[in-house]
Design a protein around this motif. Structure first.
Motif, short mmCIF file in Angstrom:
data_model
loop_
_atom_site.label_atom_id
_atom_site.label_comp_id
_atom_site.label_asym_id
_atom_site.label_seq_id
_atom_site.Cartn_x
_atom_site.Cartn_y
_atom_site.Cartn_z
N SER A 101 0.90 -1.67 0.13
CA SER A 101 0.03 0.15 -0.06
C SER A 101 0.77 1.54 -0.37
CB SER A 101 -0.88 -0.33 1.25
OG SER A 101 -2.02 -1.22 1.40
N ASN A 102 2.00 0.91 -0.23
CA ASN A 102 2.83 2.37 -0.25
C ASN A 102 2.44 3.21 -1.10
OD1 ASN A 102 4.43 2.04 2.16
ND2 ASN A 102 5.96 0.68 0.59
N ASP A 103 2.81 4.19 -1.04
CA ASP A 103 2.04 5.53 -2.43
C ASP A 103 3.09 6.30 -2.57
OD1 ASP A 103 1.33 6.02 -4.82
OD2 ASP A 103 -0.84 6.73 -4.31
N VAL A 104 4.56 6.47 -3.02
CA VAL A 104 5.01 8.29 -3.08
C VAL A 104 5.96 8.23 -4.71
CG1 VAL A 104 6.63 7.06 -0.83
CG2 VAL A 104 7.23 6.88 -2.83
N GLY A 105 5.33 9.68 -4.82
CA GLY A 105 5.83 10.46 -6.37
C GLY A 105 6.72 9.31 -6.92
N SER A 110 24.31 2.26 0.17
CA SER A 110 25.48 1.88 -0.11
C SER A 110 25.88 0.46 -0.20
CB SER A 110 26.54 2.28 -0.51
OG SER A 110 28.17 1.86 -0.97
N GLY A 111 26.06 -0.59 -0.69
CA GLY A 111 26.61 -2.14 -0.32
C GLY A 111 25.12 -2.99 0.62
N GLN A 112 23.77 -2.25 0.54
CA GLN A 112 23.01 -2.64 0.94
C GLN A 112 21.61 -3.04 0.52
OE1 GLN A 112 22.88 -3.48 4.92
NE2 GLN A 112 24.99 -2.13 4.33
N PRO A 113 21.45 -4.22 0.55
CA PRO A 113 19.97 -4.87 -0.29
C PRO A 113 18.60 -3.46 -0.01
CG PRO A 113 19.82 -5.86 1.17
CD PRO A 113 21.40 -5.43 1.74
N VAL A 114 18.21 -3.24 -0.82
CA VAL A 114 17.14 -2.42 -1.38
C VAL A 114 15.50 -3.07 -1.63
CG1 VAL A 114 16.14 0.50 -1.89
CG2 VAL A 114 18.41 -0.16 -1.40
N THR A 115 14.81 -2.51 -1.31
CA THR A 115 13.62 -3.01 -1.78
C THR A 115 12.88 -2.49 -1.13
OG1 THR A 115 13.92 -5.72 -1.24
CG2 THR A 115 12.02 -4.87 -1.68
N PHE A 116 11.28 -1.58 -2.91
CA PHE A 116 10.48 -0.97 -1.99
C PHE A 116 9.44 -1.40 -2.78
CE2 PHE A 116 7.76 3.27 -2.94
CZ PHE A 116 7.80 3.59 -1.59
N THR A 117 8.02 -1.16 -2.60
CA THR A 117 6.85 -1.96 -3.20
C THR A 117 6.23 0.10 -3.42
OG1 THR A 117 6.62 -4.43 -2.70
CG2 THR A 117 5.30 -2.76 -3.34
N ASP A 118 5.12 0.22 -4.30
CA ASP A 118 4.61 1.12 -4.34
C ASP A 118 2.87 0.35 -5.20
OD1 ASP A 118 5.37 4.56 -4.51
OD2 ASP A 118 3.59 4.09 -5.77
N SER A 119 2.52 1.57 -5.13
CA SER A 119 1.21 0.71 -5.30
C SER A 119 0.36 1.23 -6.58
CB SER A 119 -0.13 1.66 -4.31
OG SER A 119 -0.52 2.40 -3.78
N GLY A 122 2.32 0.90 -12.01
CA GLY A 122 2.10 1.88 -12.93
C GLY A 122 3.63 2.41 -13.36
N PRO A 123 3.32 3.45 -14.19
CA PRO A 123 4.48 3.63 -14.78
C PRO A 123 5.54 4.08 -13.75
CG PRO A 123 2.65 5.00 -15.62
CD PRO A 123 2.20 4.35 -14.01
N LEU A 124 6.88 3.55 -14.34
CA LEU A 124 7.84 3.37 -13.96
C LEU A 124 9.26 3.56 -14.91
CD1 LEU A 124 9.74 2.67 -11.51
CD2 LEU A 124 10.18 0.28 -12.33
N THR A 125 9.56 5.61 -13.70
CA THR A 125 10.17 6.40 -14.70
C THR A 125 11.26 6.42 -13.61
OG1 THR A 125 9.41 7.96 -14.67
CG2 THR A 125 8.76 6.91 -16.04
N GLN A 126 12.42 7.58 -14.66
CA GLN A 126 13.57 7.78 -13.25
C GLN A 126 14.07 9.09 -13.77
OE1 GLN A 126 16.93 4.66 -15.19
NE2 GLN A 126 17.37 5.63 -13.83
N THR A 127 14.54 10.26 -13.14
CA THR A 127 15.50 11.23 -12.77
C THR A 127 16.66 10.84 -12.71
OG1 THR A 127 14.61 11.87 -10.86
CG2 THR A 127 13.09 12.69 -12.63
N ALA A 165 1.23 -2.80 -14.00
CA ALA A 165 0.24 -2.21 -14.38
C ALA A 165 0.73 -1.14 -15.05
CB ALA A 165 -0.98 -1.36 -13.46
N GLY A 166 1.34 -1.00 -16.31
CA GLY A 166 2.59 -0.27 -17.11
C GLY A 166 4.44 0.30 -17.04
N PRO A 167 3.90 0.90 -17.95
CA PRO A 167 5.68 0.68 -19.12
C PRO A 167 7.14 0.85 -17.90
CG PRO A 167 5.11 3.01 -19.39
CD PRO A 167 3.43 3.03 -18.54
N VAL A 168 8.30 0.89 -18.33
CA VAL A 168 9.36 0.70 -17.15
C VAL A 168 10.11 1.82 -18.50
CG1 VAL A 168 11.19 -0.49 -16.04
CG2 VAL A 168 9.08 -1.85 -16.28
N THR A 169 10.13 2.65 -18.15
CA THR A 169 11.19 3.49 -18.52
C THR A 169 12.69 4.22 -17.83
OG1 THR A 169 8.92 4.31 -19.89
CG2 THR A 169 11.59 5.36 -20.40
N LEU A 170 13.85 3.33 -17.55
CA LEU A 170 15.35 3.68 -16.91
C LEU A 170 16.04 3.33 -17.86
CD1 LEU A 170 14.66 1.17 -14.22
CD2 LEU A 170 13.48 2.97 -14.41
#
Length: 186
Positions: free
Chosen positions: A112-116, A123-132, A151-156, A170-175
């Motif tokens: 249920s996480n939801d961040v924009g 650094s050197g540590q595992p990172v797991t994040f889920t977004d609704s 939903g769409p996954l993009t990056q800056t 549910a969306g495109p991945v543009t990395l």
């Protein structure tokens, strides 16, 4: 528990730290800025405003903690240990952006996480994040990185790690950042 109706801050001395098993904050009238690096709680829950008009949240901790739910606008979590969601469905993070700076693992996988926007420096540590919904990555540094979105996954900002695993329902991945550097992609 802390309840406020305006800006909530603390001093920067070690004697100003917050030390508790759990910390629950309700501040409907202002930002929560508890950035003392000597803070030490096992579990954190913050409600910084109404869902329609949340306020900024900064919480620093001397080691890791479980997130019992955070509602804020711009959320910043500097820590030095494992970050995980607390047990239960209310352990979600809701905000316009989330920045995590951590020397430990980051496992924020509540569905249920939801961040924009998400930025993680672990650094050197595992990172797991889920977004609704969709997500903009403003840079992630870690080892094994796992992102699950709906939903769409993009990056800056660049993604740097030993591996990157992406699940999108549910969306495109543009990395396409030229500075991305991962050992393997799935």
């Amino acid at each position: 528990s802390l309840t406020a109706n305006g800006l909530l801050t603390q001093g920067g001395l070690a004697s100003d730290r917050i030390s508790a098993g759990s910390l629950s904050i309700a501040d409907l009238g202002g930002a929560v800025v508890l950035g003392n690096p000597a803070n030490n709680v096992a579990s954190l829950a913050v409600n910084a405003g109404a869902a329609s008009s949340p306020h900024a949240v900064t919480y620093a901790d001397a080691d890791g903690f479980s997130v019992g739910g955070i509602l804020g606008s711009v959320i910043s979590l500097p820590a030095k240990g494992l970050l995980t969601p607390a047990a239960g469905g209310t352990a979600r993070i809701l905000g316009s952006s989330l920045t995590v700076t951590n020397t430990g693992s980051v496992v924020l996988d509540n569905a249920s996480n939801d961040v924009g926007t998400l930025a993680v420096a672990a650094s050197g540590q595992p990172v797991t994040f889920t977004d609704s919904s969709g997500l903009v990555v403003d840079g992630i540094t870690g080892s094994a990185i796992k992102l699950s979105v709906a939903g769409p996954l993009t990056q800056t900002g660049a993604i740097r790690g030993s591996s990157l695993a992406v699940t999108n329902t549910a969306g495109p991945v543009t990395l396409e950042d030229a500075a991305n550097d991962v050992g393997s992609l799935s």
